[in-house]
Motif scaffolding. Structure first.
Motif, mmCIF file in Angstrom:
data_model
loop_
_atom_site.group_PDB
_atom_site.id
_atom_site.type_symbol
_atom_site.label_atom_id
_atom_site.label_comp_id
_atom_site.label_asym_id
_atom_site.label_seq_id
_atom_site.Cartn_x
_atom_site.Cartn_y
_atom_site.Cartn_z
ATOM 1 N N ALA A 159 -14.728 -1.879 1.438
ATOM 2 C CA ALA A 159 -13.744 -1.676 2.492
ATOM 3 C C ALA A 159 -12.333 -1.570 1.916
ATOM 4 O O ALA A 159 -11.539 -0.716 2.339
ATOM 5 C CB ALA A 159 -13.809 -2.812 3.502
ATOM 6 N N ALA A 160 -12.016 -2.418 0.937
ATOM 7 C CA ALA A 160 -10.695 -2.379 0.317
ATOM 8 C C ALA A 160 -10.452 -1.036 -0.363
ATOM 9 O O ALA A 160 -9.372 -0.450 -0.265
ATOM 10 C CB ALA A 160 -10.549 -3.520 -0.685
ATOM 11 N N SER A 161 -11.468 -0.540 -1.066
ATOM 12 C CA SER A 161 -11.344 0.748 -1.743
ATOM 13 C C SER A 161 -11.148 1.883 -0.741
ATOM 14 O O SER A 161 -10.320 2.791 -0.953
ATOM 15 C CB SER A 161 -12.598 1.008 -2.595
ATOM 16 O OG SER A 161 -12.560 2.301 -3.175
ATOM 17 N N MET A 162 -11.884 1.840 0.361
ATOM 18 C CA MET A 162 -11.768 2.891 1.371
ATOM 19 C C MET A 162 -10.411 2.857 2.062
ATOM 20 O O MET A 162 -9.824 3.906 2.370
ATOM 21 C CB MET A 162 -12.900 2.756 2.385
ATOM 22 C CG MET A 162 -14.276 3.062 1.816
ATOM 23 S SD MET A 162 -15.618 2.763 2.992
ATOM 24 C CE MET A 162 -15.311 4.048 4.208
ATOM 25 N N LEU A 163 -9.884 1.669 2.300
ATOM 26 C CA LEU A 163 -8.562 1.558 2.910
ATOM 27 C C LEU A 163 -7.493 2.157 1.995
ATOM 28 O O LEU A 163 -6.565 2.841 2.451
ATOM 29 C CB LEU A 163 -8.239 0.102 3.216
ATOM 30 C CG LEU A 163 -8.952 -0.495 4.428
ATOM 31 C CD1 LEU A 163 -8.788 -2.005 4.442
ATOM 32 C CD2 LEU A 163 -8.415 0.111 5.727
ATOM 33 N N GLU A 164 -7.612 1.901 0.697
ATOM 34 C CA GLU A 164 -6.662 2.481 -0.250
ATOM 35 C C GLU A 164 -6.758 4.012 -0.248
ATOM 36 O O GLU A 164 -5.745 4.696 -0.354
ATOM 37 C CB GLU A 164 -6.902 1.929 -1.654
ATOM 38 C CG GLU A 164 -6.584 0.452 -1.818
ATOM 39 C CD GLU A 164 -5.097 0.141 -1.738
ATOM 40 O OE1 GLU A 164 -4.273 1.087 -1.748
ATOM 41 O OE2 GLU A 164 -4.758 -1.052 -1.642
ATOM 42 N N SER A 165 -7.973 4.537 -0.123
ATOM 43 C CA SER A 165 -8.153 5.989 -0.068
ATOM 44 C C SER A 165 -7.487 6.578 1.172
ATOM 45 O O SER A 165 -6.877 7.658 1.119
ATOM 46 C CB SER A 165 -9.643 6.345 -0.083
ATOM 47 O OG SER A 165 -10.241 5.962 -1.307
ATOM 48 N N LEU A 166 -7.603 5.893 2.308
ATOM 49 C CA LEU A 166 -6.951 6.346 3.529
ATOM 50 C C LEU A 166 -5.429 6.280 3.381
ATOM 51 O O LEU A 166 -4.706 7.138 3.912
ATOM 52 C CB LEU A 166 -7.394 5.512 4.726
ATOM 53 C CG LEU A 166 -8.834 5.701 5.195
ATOM 54 C CD1 LEU A 166 -9.149 4.768 6.353
ATOM 55 C CD2 LEU A 166 -9.097 7.158 5.613
ATOM 56 N N ALA A 167 -4.946 5.280 2.653
ATOM 57 C CA ALA A 167 -3.506 5.185 2.410
ATOM 58 C C ALA A 167 -3.021 6.315 1.517
ATOM 59 O O ALA A 167 -1.904 6.819 1.674
ATOM 60 C CB ALA A 167 -3.167 3.830 1.780
ATOM 61 N N ASP A 168 -3.863 6.748 0.578
ATOM 62 C CA ASP A 168 -3.491 7.834 -0.330
ATOM 63 C C ASP A 168 -3.269 9.154 0.397
ATOM 64 O O ASP A 168 -2.544 10.024 -0.095
ATOM 65 C CB ASP A 168 -4.560 8.023 -1.411
ATOM 66 C CG ASP A 168 -4.503 6.951 -2.485
ATOM 67 O OD1 ASP A 168 -3.452 6.271 -2.593
ATOM 68 O OD2 ASP A 168 -5.499 6.779 -3.213
ATOM 69 N N VAL A 169 -3.917 9.328 1.559
ATOM 70 C CA VAL A 169 -3.707 10.546 2.349
ATOM 71 C C VAL A 169 -2.870 10.243 3.593
ATOM 72 O O VAL A 169 -2.796 11.045 4.513
ATOM 73 C CB VAL A 169 -5.046 11.220 2.743
ATOM 74 C CG1 VAL A 169 -5.740 11.780 1.536
ATOM 75 C CG2 VAL A 169 -5.951 10.252 3.493
ATOM 76 N N HIS A 170 -2.243 9.076 3.601
ATOM 77 C CA HIS A 170 -1.282 8.691 4.637
ATOM 78 C C HIS A 170 -1.885 8.685 6.042
ATOM 79 O O HIS A 170 -1.198 8.985 7.014
ATOM 80 C CB HIS A 170 -0.065 9.616 4.598
ATOM 81 C CG HIS A 170 0.721 9.504 3.330
ATOM 82 N ND1 HIS A 170 1.572 8.446 3.067
ATOM 83 C CD2 HIS A 170 0.763 10.308 2.236
ATOM 84 C CE1 HIS A 170 2.112 8.607 1.881
ATOM 85 N NE2 HIS A 170 1.643 9.725 1.352
ATOM 86 N N LEU A 171 -3.162 8.298 6.136
ATOM 87 C CA LEU A 171 -3.757 8.088 7.451
ATOM 88 C C LEU A 171 -3.686 6.625 7.859
ATOM 89 O O LEU A 171 -3.883 6.291 9.031
ATOM 90 C CB LEU A 171 -5.198 8.594 7.485
ATOM 91 C CG LEU A 171 -5.325 10.121 7.660
ATOM 92 C CD1 LEU A 171 -6.759 10.575 7.437
ATOM 93 C CD2 LEU A 171 -4.823 10.558 9.034
ATOM 94 N N VAL A 172 -3.456 5.748 6.918
ATOM 95 C CA VAL A 172 -3.076 4.377 7.228
ATOM 96 C C VAL A 172 -1.814 4.059 6.444
ATOM 97 O O VAL A 172 -1.514 4.701 5.429
ATOM 98 C CB VAL A 172 -4.187 3.343 6.896
ATOM 99 C CG1 VAL A 172 -5.454 3.650 7.668
ATOM 100 C CG2 VAL A 172 -4.444 3.284 5.396
ATOM 101 N N GLU A 173 -1.053 3.092 6.937
ATOM 102 C CA GLU A 173 0.157 2.646 6.265
ATOM 103 C C GLU A 173 -0.094 1.282 5.630
ATOM 104 O O GLU A 173 -0.871 0.488 6.156
ATOM 105 C CB GLU A 173 1.312 2.517 7.274
ATOM 106 C CG GLU A 173 1.601 3.793 8.046
ATOM 107 C CD GLU A 173 2.564 3.554 9.203
ATOM 108 O OE1 GLU A 173 2.908 2.374 9.464
ATOM 109 O OE2 GLU A 173 2.965 4.537 9.851
ATOM 110 N N THR A 174 0.541 1.050 4.514
ATOM 111 C CA THR A 174 0.455 -0.272 3.889
ATOM 112 C C THR A 174 1.859 -0.742 3.552
ATOM 113 O O THR A 174 2.593 -0.056 2.841
ATOM 114 C CB THR A 174 -0.440 -0.257 2.632
ATOM 115 O OG1 THR A 174 -0.437 -1.551 2.034
ATOM 116 C CG2 THR A 174 -0.003 0.795 1.626
ATOM 117 N N ARG A 175 2.226 -1.887 4.110
ATOM 118 C CA ARG A 175 3.577 -2.410 3.916
ATOM 119 C C ARG A 175 3.597 -3.645 3.025
ATOM 120 O O ARG A 175 4.655 -4.096 2.605
ATOM 121 C CB ARG A 175 4.211 -2.733 5.269
ATOM 122 C CG ARG A 175 4.337 -1.500 6.157
ATOM 123 C CD ARG A 175 4.905 -1.833 7.520
ATOM 124 N NE ARG A 175 4.977 -0.662 8.366
ATOM 125 C CZ ARG A 175 5.402 -0.680 9.638
ATOM 126 N NH1 ARG A 175 5.773 -1.831 10.191
ATOM 127 N NH2 ARG A 175 5.433 0.435 10.337
#
Length: 417
Positions: A363-379
């Protein structure tokens, strides 16, 4: 379109005489050999781009005369392909200054990344116009359609290179060369020249890398929804949501005096401060001269209708987000849909894992992948959230594509954690 201008060999002599210089004086002032000046004027040799620049500087030429020496020499053309600058463009001054400063400091590759609709192309085009005079041998604009919809497939690399070579005036030799040969021709064509290349909407860093000139005399401005950090030597300009004061300035510039600051704050908030969404809202507002800002706000207040109000076919917010969504594999699409159903703000890998029935590490890896294409934000490290409009988009997809029983089961697992 490329400018077509006379051969430099036929134009140097009258320009030199107008400057009241002998061949020897021009050679001394420019640093170009006297014999070279003589051979250029007689048409025996074609001047190299660096020689042309030295002659232009020595003669103090303005733009019309400069074209005589820097335009086509029978083999090369000077493309002028930049799109127009939006006259009502406001904001992003800090990012523009950062980009221009990077170029002043010697950057030859600048990568602008951010989510769909964040304004990457507008920034790149604005910067390109500001820098164009520094690159007199041409400005290229290449839409790579890295996140194109199904009706407008992305071009392959060979067709992109062939198009760029035509813009640079390289003659079609009637062959069908492979990518390696086309790349070699492209890098040969720009070697020694000062060309500005805008590579818009790149799919990834590898695609940009394949289109880089072989020298640092030229400048490449690349935009992508994907983080381009793997691009060696690039200066990164990440583009996030504008602060509220800047979003209000954008709306005020587009609304031409029909909206108060307080109303602009409310519109910006409903649009999630996403420049594409705000631009579409203002386009609808301008097309209805009888509307007041309150009428627009009423149409934006319903979450179930918000994406429809921000829809203009291929230019709509939903269409832009869908192009990013379609680039994901099935597992990442499912995760994005499930995240939209999580109440509250930020989530971590544990919540994502429960939602999708996977382990925390995956799940952590997939979240980072979504962040790489800017579909999720990480602050902050390990915490992720969805932009308001991404949440509405993904929640709609969840209702359309997820079975009710699957969503209910995932929700029950979540509240039991």
């Amino acid at each position: 379109m490329a400018d077509r201008v006379p051969d430099p060999g036929t134009g140097l002599r009258p320009l030199r005489l107008r400057a009241m210089m002998t061949q020897e004086e021009l050679a001394l002032k420019s640093g170009v050999g006297t014999r070279t000046v003589r051979d250029i004027e007689s048409g025996k040799v074609r001047p190299q781009p660096r020689t042309l620049r030295l002659l232009v500087a020595a003669l103090g030429l303005g733009e019309p005369d400069r074209a005589t020496l820097t335009g086509t020499t029978g083999r090369f053309a000077v493309p002028r392909e930049l799109p127009r600058v939006i006259t009502a463009f406001a904001g992003r001054e800090a990012h523009l200054d950062s980009l221009l400063t990077a170029v002043d400091d010697g950057a030859s590759i600048v990568a602008v990344d951010g989510m769909a609709g964040i304004g990457k192309t507008s920034l790149a085009v604005r910067a390109a116009h500001a820098l164009a005079s520094r690159y007199p041998d041409g400005q290229l604009f290449v839409n790579l359609r890295g996140f194109a919809d199904a009706d407008r497939p992305r071009p392959d690399l060979a067709s992109v290179l062939a198009r760029v070579l035509r813009s640079l005036g390289v003659e079609d030799q009637g062959l069908f060369p492979g990518v390696d040969e086309l790349t070699g021709r492209y890098r040969s064509a720009v070697a020694g020249r000062r060309v500005l290349v805008v590579l818009d909407d790149a799919a990834n860093a590898e695609e940009v890398e394949a289109l880089l000139p072989g020298t640092t005399d030229s400048l490449v401005l690349a935009t992508s929804r994907r983080v381009l950090s793997p691009l060696a030597g690039a200066c990164s300009v990440p583009l996030g949501l504008p602060p509220m004061w800047e979003a209000v300035a954008m709306l005020a510039a587009a609304a031409t005096g029909r909206i108060s600051e307080e109303e602009a704050v409310l519109v910006a908030d409903r649009c999630g401060r996403l420049p594409l969404a705000m631009g579409l809202a203002m386009a609808r507002f301008r097309s209805r001269s009888h509307w007041r800002a309150a009428d627009l706000l009423r149409r934006l207040e319903d979450d179930d209708r918000l994406l429809d109000e921000l829809d203009m076919g291929r230019r709509g917010v939903a269409a832009a987000l869908n192009a990013s969504y379609l680039e994901l594999d099935a597992a990442h699409r499912r995760l994005l849909r499930r995240l939209a159903l999580v109440p509250g703000g930020d989530v971590d890998a544990r919540v994502a894992a429960v939602r999708c029935g996977i382990d925390d590490k995956r799940a952590a890896s997939m979240l980072e992948s979504l962040a790489d294409v800017h579909l999720v934000e990480t602050r902050s490290p390990g915490r992720f959230r969805l932009h308001d409009l991404v949440r509405l988009f993904a929640a709609r997809l969840a209702r359309q594509e997820e079975a009710d029983s699957e969503v209910d089961e995932a929700y029950l697992h979540l509240i039991s954690v």
